[in-house]
Design a protein around this motif. Structure first.
Motif, PDB file in Angstrom:
ATOM      1  N   ARG A  96       0.748  -1.209  -0.195  1.00 35.94           N
ATOM      2  CA  ARG A  96      -0.163   0.028  -0.253  1.00 35.94           C
ATOM      3  C   ARG A  96       1.038   1.055   0.187  1.00 35.94           C
ATOM      4  NH1 ARG A  96      -2.707  -2.810   4.431  1.00 35.94           N
ATOM      5  NH2 ARG A  96      -2.775  -1.443   5.810  1.00 35.94           N
ATOM      6  N   PRO A  97       0.626   2.709  -0.808  1.00 33.91           N
ATOM      7  CA  PRO A  97       0.806   3.621  -0.547  1.00 33.91           C
ATOM      8  C   PRO A  97       1.292   4.157   0.893  1.00 33.91           C
ATOM      9  CG  PRO A  97      -1.046   3.931  -1.488  1.00 33.91           C
ATOM     10  CD  PRO A  97      -0.893   2.601  -1.232  1.00 33.91           C
ATOM     11  N   VAL A  98       1.891   5.147   0.349  1.00 36.87           N
ATOM     12  CA  VAL A  98       1.682   6.159   2.057  1.00 36.87           C
ATOM     13  C   VAL A  98       1.384   7.402   1.813  1.00 36.87           C
ATOM     14  CG1 VAL A  98       3.481   7.550   3.270  1.00 36.87           C
ATOM     15  CG2 VAL A  98       4.152   5.210   3.355  1.00 36.87           C
ATOM     16  N   ILE A  99      -0.145   7.606   2.403  1.00 32.53           N
ATOM     17  CA  ILE A  99      -0.586   8.705   1.322  1.00 32.53           C
ATOM     18  C   ILE A  99      -1.075   9.746   2.466  1.00 32.53           C
ATOM     19  CG2 ILE A  99      -2.683  10.289   0.582  1.00 32.53           C
ATOM     20  CD1 ILE A  99      -3.169   7.156  -0.693  1.00 32.53           C
ATOM     21  N   GLY A 100      -0.085  11.406   3.445  1.00 27.95           N
ATOM     22  CA  GLY A 100      -0.593  11.265   4.855  1.00 27.95           C
ATOM     23  C   GLY A 100       0.213  12.371   5.201  1.00 27.95           C
ATOM     24  N   PRO A 101       0.088  13.139   6.695  1.00 29.19           N
ATOM     25  CA  PRO A 101       1.048  13.933   6.639  1.00 29.19           C
ATOM     26  C   PRO A 101       2.547  12.977   7.591  1.00 29.19           C
ATOM     27  CG  PRO A 101      -0.554  13.807   8.534  1.00 29.19           C
ATOM     28  CD  PRO A 101      -0.862  12.559   7.354  1.00 29.19           C
ATOM     29  N   VAL A 102       3.467  14.125   7.697  1.00 31.17           N
ATOM     30  CA  VAL A 102       4.646  12.902   8.658  1.00 31.17           C
ATOM     31  C   VAL A 102       4.444  13.615   9.918  1.00 31.17           C
ATOM     32  CG1 VAL A 102       6.947  12.712   9.014  1.00 31.17           C
ATOM     33  CG2 VAL A 102       6.302  13.356   7.278  1.00 31.17           C
ATOM     34  N   GLU A 103       4.535  12.726  10.902  1.00 29.14           N
ATOM     35  CA  GLU A 103       3.708  12.889  12.363  1.00 29.14           C
ATOM     36  C   GLU A 103       4.429  14.390  12.840  1.00 29.14           C
ATOM     37  OE1 GLU A 103       0.748  12.386  13.110  1.00 29.14           O
ATOM     38  OE2 GLU A 103      -0.185  11.259  11.691  1.00 29.14           O
ATOM     39  N   GLU A 104       6.091  13.918  12.735  1.00 25.27           N
ATOM     40  CA  GLU A 104       7.345  14.508  13.796  1.00 25.27           C
ATOM     41  C   GLU A 104       6.785  15.571  13.329  1.00 25.27           C
ATOM     42  OE1 GLU A 104       7.062  11.107  12.097  1.00 25.27           O
ATOM     43  OE2 GLU A 104       9.134  10.874  12.606  1.00 25.27           O
ATOM     44  N   TRP A 105       6.982  16.205  11.750  1.00 24.60           N
ATOM     45  CA  TRP A 105       6.740  17.117  11.009  1.00 24.60           C
ATOM     46  C   TRP A 105       5.635  17.668  10.657  1.00 24.60           C
ATOM     47  CZ3 TRP A 105      11.628  19.748  11.703  1.00 24.60           C
ATOM     48  CH2 TRP A 105      12.080  18.965  11.753  1.00 24.60           C
ATOM     49  N   PRO A 106       5.113  18.702  11.019  1.00 30.05           N
ATOM     50  CA  PRO A 106       4.158  19.835  10.564  1.00 30.05           C
ATOM     51  C   PRO A 106       4.144  20.149   9.417  1.00 30.05           C
ATOM     52  CG  PRO A 106       4.110  19.713  13.475  1.00 30.05           C
ATOM     53  CD  PRO A 106       5.681  18.904  13.061  1.00 30.05           C
ATOM     54  N   GLY A 107       3.644  20.160   8.840  1.00 34.41           N
ATOM     55  CA  GLY A 107       3.761  20.519   7.866  1.00 34.41           C
ATOM     56  C   GLY A 107       4.333  20.163   6.533  1.00 34.41           C
ATOM     57  N   LEU A 108       4.448  18.548   6.880  1.00 32.41           N
ATOM     58  CA  LEU A 108       5.640  17.698   5.792  1.00 32.41           C
ATOM     59  C   LEU A 108       4.605  16.485   5.522  1.00 32.41           C
ATOM     60  CD1 LEU A 108       8.046  17.469   4.301  1.00 32.41           C
ATOM     61  CD2 LEU A 108       7.919  16.077   6.195  1.00 32.41           C
ATOM     62  N   TYR A 109       4.225  16.227   4.375  1.00 34.26           N
ATOM     63  CA  TYR A 109       3.416  15.347   3.678  1.00 34.26           C
ATOM     64  C   TYR A 109       4.009  14.533   2.865  1.00 34.26           C
ATOM     65  CZ  TYR A 109       0.589  18.623   5.766  1.00 34.26           C
ATOM     66  OH  TYR A 109      -0.826  18.954   6.840  1.00 34.26           O
ATOM     67  N   VAL A 110       3.545  13.212   3.023  1.00 30.04           N
ATOM     68  CA  VAL A 110       4.562  12.337   2.097  1.00 30.04           C
ATOM     69  C   VAL A 110       3.111  12.001   0.976  1.00 30.04           C
ATOM     70  CG1 VAL A 110       5.404   9.812   1.265  1.00 30.04           C
ATOM     71  CG2 VAL A 110       6.131  11.755   3.294  1.00 30.04           C
ATOM     72  N   ALA A 111       3.400  11.584  -0.835  1.00 31.40           N
ATOM     73  CA  ALA A 111       2.542  10.707  -1.752  1.00 31.40           C
ATOM     74  C   ALA A 111       2.822   9.873  -2.427  1.00 31.40           C
ATOM     75  CB  ALA A 111       1.352  11.248  -1.869  1.00 31.40           C
ATOM     76  N   ALA A 112       3.615   8.839  -2.063  1.00 26.34           N
ATOM     77  CA  ALA A 112       4.521   7.722  -3.056  1.00 26.34           C
ATOM     78  C   ALA A 112       4.316   6.071  -2.346  1.00 26.34           C
ATOM     79  CB  ALA A 112       5.679   8.196  -2.295  1.00 26.34           C
ATOM     80  N   GLY A 113       4.905   5.186  -2.951  1.00 24.54           N
ATOM     81  CA  GLY A 113       4.812   4.151  -2.906  1.00 24.54           C
ATOM     82  C   GLY A 113       3.688   3.723  -3.347  1.00 24.54           C
ATOM     83  N   HIS A 114       3.241   3.331  -4.903  1.00 26.31           N
ATOM     84  CA  HIS A 114       1.800   3.014  -5.250  1.00 26.31           C
ATOM     85  C   HIS A 114       2.832   1.741  -6.051  1.00 26.31           C
ATOM     86  CE1 HIS A 114       0.526   7.238  -4.641  1.00 26.31           C
ATOM     87  NE2 HIS A 114      -0.565   7.167  -4.378  1.00 26.31           N
ATOM     88  N   GLU A 115       4.004   1.016  -5.985  1.00 28.02           N
ATOM     89  CA  GLU A 115       4.424  -0.067  -6.627  1.00 28.02           C
ATOM     90  C   GLU A 115       3.707   0.068  -7.920  1.00 28.02           C
ATOM     91  OE1 GLU A 115       4.202  -4.070  -5.555  1.00 28.02           O
ATOM     92  OE2 GLU A 115       5.275  -3.735  -7.197  1.00 28.02           O
ATOM     93  N   GLY A 116       3.237  -1.252  -8.151  1.00 27.01           N
ATOM     94  CA  GLY A 116       2.561  -1.211 -10.006  1.00 27.01           C
ATOM     95  C   GLY A 116       1.391  -0.901 -10.196  1.00 27.01           C
ATOM     96  N   ASP A 117       0.689   0.234  -9.604  1.00 28.36           N
ATOM     97  CA  ASP A 117      -0.712   0.583  -9.366  1.00 28.36           C
ATOM     98  C   ASP A 117      -0.888   2.481  -9.272  1.00 28.36           C
ATOM     99  OD1 ASP A 117      -1.754  -2.115  -9.296  1.00 28.36           O
ATOM    100  OD2 ASP A 117      -1.122  -2.224  -6.753  1.00 28.36           O
ATOM    101  N   GLY A 118       0.010   2.730  -9.638  1.00 25.40           N
ATOM    102  CA  GLY A 118       0.143   4.510  -9.277  1.00 25.40           C
ATOM    103  C   GLY A 118      -0.353   5.223 -10.053  1.00 25.40           C
ATOM    104  N   ILE A 119      -0.307   4.229 -11.550  1.00 25.90           N
ATOM    105  CA  ILE A 119      -1.457   5.316 -12.477  1.00 25.90           C
ATOM    106  C   ILE A 119      -3.020   5.104 -12.850  1.00 25.90           C
ATOM    107  CG2 ILE A 119      -1.801   5.000 -15.353  1.00 25.90           C
ATOM    108  CD1 ILE A 119       1.350   6.103 -14.185  1.00 25.90           C
ATOM    109  N   ALA A 120      -3.283   4.244 -11.959  1.00 25.42           N
ATOM    110  CA  ALA A 120      -4.623   3.928 -12.107  1.00 25.42           C
ATOM    111  C   ALA A 120      -4.622   4.990 -10.550  1.00 25.42           C
ATOM    112  CB  ALA A 120      -4.769   2.357 -11.151  1.00 25.42           C
TER     113      ALA A 120
END
Ligand SMILES: Cc1cc2nc3c(=O)[nH]c(=O)nc-3n(C[C@H](O)[C@H](O)[C@H](O)COP(=O)(O)OP(=O)(O)OC[C@H]3O[C@@H](n4cnc5c(N)ncnc54)[C@H](O)[C@@H]3O)c2cc1C
Ligand code: FES
Lengths: 385, 84
Positions: free
Chosen positions: A329-353
């Motif tokens: 599963r991808p990572v989609i959401g905030p980085v808890e220890e760093w307010p203001g920072l977000y990640v949206a990555a890790g979709h492996e073979g499903d990122g186009i969909a």
């Protein structure tokens, strides 16, 4: 509420996030090291396939994404080669039949009315299939799209809505003040914002590491062959049972010993008529080379399933790096220890969909709005705690 | 001006390549992804040199940087799937 957001990475996830932010009137700057679609989104296949998604959060996200695609060409005012032609998973052995029966049962419970057809019905639906085929799944709702066109159209629509795009600009540091991320540094230039979204696919850990955040995204290489242009040959997405087994398998099993490069057939035809013949699943770091053994193995599985393909010419091969995570599963959401920072990555073979759906969710989260769906299964904290 | 075909395999014209460069393509792969120039059976052997020149207008002193070229990709020559 954030008024000013930086998106790092110009693949399908970054361009989609930038588009939805700009559409909501947010001041967006997209920063990309090379060019739009220079990474994995420019070296992949074209399936928006729901059948192959693991039932649960991934299938839910997939359904969300599939709905967005239905109207995306109108929304972005662009031809994306979107086609809802259905999809098949081909079954060659009794072992695959058992595994795929089980997958189909779970998908049906989740609301996807996938049909299981005999070998004969399969050959009728898709001429050219080999005589040894035992059967196939069939779901009319599967679709496909040209991923390059999606990235460029998202970037252009974002620009029309006011986003600034800086290409050829590699982000080397995240800037922080009093425990908060406040901007980025790229090519010696500092840019500040209320929120920073990191959408760097396989390169995400490299940037997050500079601020002490570790996340387990690793490149999983896939090689694909491209044929000469041929008359209409396949009109839907085709995967083989071996492909599904390689996708969902756990490390170290018997299957891995038999098929170390994770070769399993995926087949689709581009708008221009070339066949895209995949693929492999290999953990070899950031290496992007194409290798004769894997090319041969992919070609052989294509000819086994479609004997007529023996007479078609391959004009090139390429490789791309899927951003793999340990639980798929991808990572989609905030980085808890760093307010203001977000990640949206890790979709492996499903990122186009899943790219457009992820962009929409991420845009909401980055400005403090509700995601619009359950994002708990995608939280970074599942890996860091 | 006549809008000549630069990539014969894919039928891509000069104006399309110029448009791709205006949209931000800074190297051969960027032009290729936007226009398909270089994706044909000859794999850019015929058109790549011209695309590179267009990318370098006004001519840069750096000359051809190896990074700007597309990677050569196997199989180098079109090969029958049955022969792989
Ligand atoms: C062979 C193969 C077949 C596939 N087939 C399918 C399919 O059929 N269907 C499907 O849904 N998915 C498919 N995928 C998966 C899909 O391609 C990926 O999940 C998706 O492209 C990931 O997009 P992304 O935006 O996260 O990453 P990317 O597209 O890799 O974007 C990241 C961007 O960040 C840039 N960058 C890197 N470092 C920096 C930095 N420091 N600063 C600024 N920019 C930086 C890169 O240049 C790149 O443009 C396939 C993948 C492969 C490899
Ligand atoms: S002339 Fe452009 S690919 Fe052949």
């Amino acid at each position: 509420m954030a008024e000013n957001v930086i998106v790092v990475g110009g693949g399908i996830v970054g361009t989609s996030t930038a588009y939805y932010l700009a559409k909501m009137g947010i001041h967006v700057t997209l920063i990309e090291a090379q060019d739009i679609a220079a990474g994995t989104s420019g070296a992949c296949d074209r399936a928006i396939m729901l059948q192959s998604k693991a039932p649960g959060p991934m299938l839910q996200l997939g359904l969300h994404g599939a709905r967005i695609y239905e109207t995306l060409e109108d929304e972005l005012e662009a031809d994306l080669e979107y086609r809802r032609g259905g999809g098949m998973i081909l079954i060659e052995t009794e072992e695959e039949m058992t595994a795929i029966r089980e997958l189909v049962e779970r998908q049906r419970q989740a609301g996807l009315d996938i049909a299981l057809l005999s070998g004969e019905q399969a050959r009728e639906l898709q001429p050219g299939l080999g005589a040894h085929l035992l059967g196939t799944t069939w779901w009319a709702g599967d679709a496909e799209v040209n991923p390059l066109k999606v990235c460029f159209a998202m970037a252009q629509a974002a620009q029309r809505a006011g986003a600034a795009i800086r290409m050829g600009s590699k982000v080397t540091a995240l800037l922080s003040e009093r425990g908060r991320v406040v901007g980025v540094e790229a090519e010696g230039k500092r840019t500040y914002a209320d929120a920073v979204v990191v959408a760097l696919g396989v390169w995400t850990p490299l940037l997050l590491r500079t601020i002490g955040v570790e996340l387990p995204i690793v490149p999983r290489k896939g090689q694909i062959l491209v044929s000469e242009r041929v008359p209409a040959f396949v009109s839907h997405n085709i995967l083989s049972g071996a492909y599904i087994a390689a996708k969902h398998r756990k490390d170290g099993g018997k299957e891995e010993a038999q098929n170390p490069a994770g070769v399993g057939l995926s087949l689709g035809q581009t708008g221009s008529g070339s066949l895209l013949i995949g693929g492999s699943r290999e953990f070899v770091g950031f290496d992007l080379s194409t290798t004769p053994q894997v090319i041969r193995a992919i070609g052989q599985s294509a000819v086994r399933l479609f004997p007529k393909m023996a007479g078609m010419r391959v004009i090139r091969a390429f490789a791309g790096l899927r951003p793999y995570t340990p639980d798929g599963r991808p990572v989609i959401g905030p980085v808890e220890e760093w307010p203001g920072l977000y990640v949206a990555a890790g979709h492996e073979g499903d990122g186009i969909a899943l790219g457009p759906a992820t962009g929409r969710i991420m845009a909401n989260l980055a400005i403090g709005r509700p995601a619009g769906c359950d994002v708990a299964p995608f939280a970074l904290s599942r890996f860091t705690q | 001006m006549n809008d000549v075909i630069i990539c014969r395999c894919e039928g891509v014209r000069l104006s399309e390549i110029e448009q791709a460069i205006r949209e931000g393509a800074s190297a051969v792969p960027g032009v290729k992804k936007r226009t398909r120039a270089g994706m044909g059976p000859c794999q850019g052997r015929v058109c790549q040199r011209v695309v590179l020149q267009l990318l370098q207008q006004p001519p840069s002193e750096a000359g051809e940087s190896p990074d700007a070229l597309q990677r050569s990709r196997s199989p180098v020559r079109p090969t029958l799937l049955g022969d792989l």
